[in-house]
Design an enzyme around this catalytic site. Sequence first.
Site, PDB file in Angstrom:
ATOM      1  N   GLU A  61      -3.886   2.307  -2.393  1.00 60.00           N
ATOM      2  CA  GLU A  61      -2.931   1.201  -1.975  1.00 60.00           C
ATOM      3  C   GLU A  61      -3.649  -0.106  -1.597  1.00 60.00           C
ATOM      4  O   GLU A  61      -3.053  -1.196  -2.101  1.00 60.00           O
ATOM      5  CB  GLU A  61      -2.201   1.700  -0.653  1.00 60.00           C
ATOM      6  CG  GLU A  61      -1.145   0.689  -0.211  1.00 60.00           C
ATOM      7  CD  GLU A  61      -0.701   0.794   1.163  1.00 60.00           C
ATOM      8  OE1 GLU A  61       0.628   0.696   1.292  1.00 60.00           O
ATOM      9  OE2 GLU A  61      -1.475   1.078   1.966  1.00 60.00           O
ATOM     10  N   TRP A  83       5.000   4.148  -1.443  1.00 59.24           N
ATOM     11  CA  TRP A  83       5.744   3.011  -1.693  1.00 59.24           C
ATOM     12  C   TRP A  83       7.230   3.419  -2.638  1.00 59.24           C
ATOM     13  O   TRP A  83       7.964   2.638  -2.796  1.00 59.24           O
ATOM     14  CB  TRP A  83       5.375   1.865  -2.338  1.00 59.24           C
ATOM     15  CG  TRP A  83       4.570   1.103  -1.473  1.00 59.24           C
ATOM     16  CD1 TRP A  83       3.165   1.293  -1.116  1.00 59.24           C
ATOM     17  CD2 TRP A  83       4.809  -0.037  -0.790  1.00 59.24           C
ATOM     18  NE1 TRP A  83       2.647   0.281  -0.212  1.00 59.24           N
ATOM     19  CE2 TRP A  83       3.938  -0.616   0.136  1.00 59.24           C
ATOM     20  CE3 TRP A  83       6.100  -0.720  -0.665  1.00 59.24           C
ATOM     21  CZ2 TRP A  83       3.851  -1.572   0.813  1.00 59.24           C
ATOM     22  CZ3 TRP A  83       5.934  -1.807   0.171  1.00 59.24           C
ATOM     23  CH2 TRP A  83       5.085  -2.438   1.047  1.00 59.24           C
ATOM     24  N   TYR A 147       2.728  -7.651  -0.439  1.00 62.36           N
ATOM     25  CA  TYR A 147       1.345  -7.813   0.015  1.00 62.36           C
ATOM     26  C   TYR A 147       0.504  -8.332  -0.982  1.00 62.36           C
ATOM     27  O   TYR A 147      -0.009  -9.512  -0.807  1.00 62.36           O
ATOM     28  CB  TYR A 147       0.671  -6.694   0.732  1.00 62.36           C
ATOM     29  CG  TYR A 147       1.372  -6.289   2.113  1.00 62.36           C
ATOM     30  CD1 TYR A 147       0.948  -6.696   2.944  1.00 62.36           C
ATOM     31  CD2 TYR A 147       2.275  -5.037   1.882  1.00 62.36           C
ATOM     32  CE1 TYR A 147       1.704  -6.477   4.183  1.00 62.36           C
ATOM     33  CE2 TYR A 147       2.667  -4.532   3.129  1.00 62.36           C
ATOM     34  CZ  TYR A 147       2.644  -5.036   4.136  1.00 62.36           C
ATOM     35  OH  TYR A 147       3.174  -4.596   5.226  1.00 62.36           O
ATOM     36  N   CYS A 200       4.646  -5.523   7.565  1.00 64.83           N
ATOM     37  CA  CYS A 200       4.390  -5.197   8.792  1.00 64.83           C
ATOM     38  C   CYS A 200       3.053  -5.441   9.420  1.00 64.83           C
ATOM     39  O   CYS A 200       2.939  -6.121  10.390  1.00 64.83           O
ATOM     40  CB  CYS A 200       4.379  -3.435   8.952  1.00 64.83           C
ATOM     41  SG  CYS A 200       5.911  -2.955   8.525  1.00 64.83           S
ATOM     42  N   ARG A 220       3.081  -6.794  13.055  1.00 64.09           N
ATOM     43  CA  ARG A 220       4.264  -6.889  13.780  1.00 64.09           C
ATOM     44  C   ARG A 220       4.775  -5.811  14.189  1.00 64.09           C
ATOM     45  O   ARG A 220       5.431  -5.696  15.298  1.00 64.09           O
ATOM     46  CB  ARG A 220       5.211  -7.816  12.916  1.00 64.09           C
ATOM     47  CG  ARG A 220       5.951  -7.203  11.731  1.00 64.09           C
ATOM     48  CD  ARG A 220       6.933  -7.867  11.148  1.00 64.09           C
ATOM     49  NE  ARG A 220       7.468  -7.097   9.934  1.00 64.09           N
ATOM     50  CZ  ARG A 220       8.272  -6.232   9.819  1.00 64.09           C
ATOM     51  NH1 ARG A 220       8.959  -5.650  10.834  1.00 64.09           N
ATOM     52  NH2 ARG A 220       8.617  -5.626   8.893  1.00 64.09           N
ATOM     53  N   ASP A 223       4.422   2.122  12.923  1.00 64.78           N
ATOM     54  CA  ASP A 223       4.795   3.351  13.112  1.00 64.78           C
ATOM     55  C   ASP A 223       3.523   4.325  13.658  1.00 64.78           C
ATOM     56  O   ASP A 223       2.619   4.473  12.464  1.00 64.78           O
ATOM     57  CB  ASP A 223       5.236   3.883  11.568  1.00 64.78           C
ATOM     58  CG  ASP A 223       5.707   5.424  11.682  1.00 64.78           C
ATOM     59  OD1 ASP A 223       5.318   6.251  12.371  1.00 64.78           O
ATOM     60  OD2 ASP A 223       6.170   5.892  10.528  1.00 64.78           O
TER      61      ASP A 223
END
Length: 318
Positions: A61, A83, A147, A200, A220, A223
Amino acid sequence: MMSEQVYLDLCRHILHNGQDKSDRTGTGTRSVFGHQMRFDLRNGFPLLTTKKVPFRLIWSELLWFIRGDTNIRFLLENNNNIWNEWAFEAWVTSDEYEGPDMTDFGLRRLSDENFAEIYDQQMAEFKRRILTDEEFAAKYGELGNVYGKQWRAWKTTEGETIDQLKNVIESIKNNPDSRRHIVTAWNPEDVPGNMALPPCHTMFQFYVHDGRLSCQLYQRSGDTFLGVPFNIASYALLTHLVAHECGLEPGEFVHTLGDAHIYHNHFEQVEKQLARAPGPLPAIKLQAPEKSIFDLLIEDVTIQDYDPHPGIKAPVAV
């Protein structure tokens, strides 16, 4: 072992002191607002040992981000499925989709075994088409300006692009004491409609001192059981790679969280993990140290001496 303890302490803190809140997925969370963890990368690579965390998924990733890629095809080619659901949702809500009703598939597959089987069949077919049909992949494997796009090709009002990652590396090399070594993924123009999921991990900043490179991430939303262990390892790895690119040693990874939460259906798994004792941290091995960060391949980075407890499965909230 101390590095991992700060993560375990966060889990306990959320369980014992967090506020129960509703959330976008309908699952429900317990959360705290504003928390910071520090990981000294000289003490080992912070890949959790109290449960197995798949390093190859983290690295593939991160490499996807570094390449500036935003299509899941690269991830699927490397057996990375993290994803898939966001791309799949765009497919099953499109006018071209003619299969079984997939409304609220994220929650329905957790409570309905028959639906879960149908979902698995549809997801398998979706993945097959992404991997074998270039036109389909271009349309439905694309996640928008997530991203990689923001890191490597931030779009300006003049229609040009800014390669934030390349620029920050040049800045570290040429002006190490600068306080502007920043990359941001939060683009207010793209967040409302041009991203499958608003970022995130929104912004990170590098800091150079005494020949070492440190990185602070502002996230921000985290999980804490499923996602945050990935984020810790991903940005620790990014710090290693950028440090190497700049002729520095890795220093600290500082992880600052906004809404740090545990989903209600992860409580049992978190308690199971907290009952385990952390072990020695592993190490990162660069198999091709002569390569630039922009030329790396999957096989060029590996993990060494990783001996974790078994993995703990938990449902992903989509």
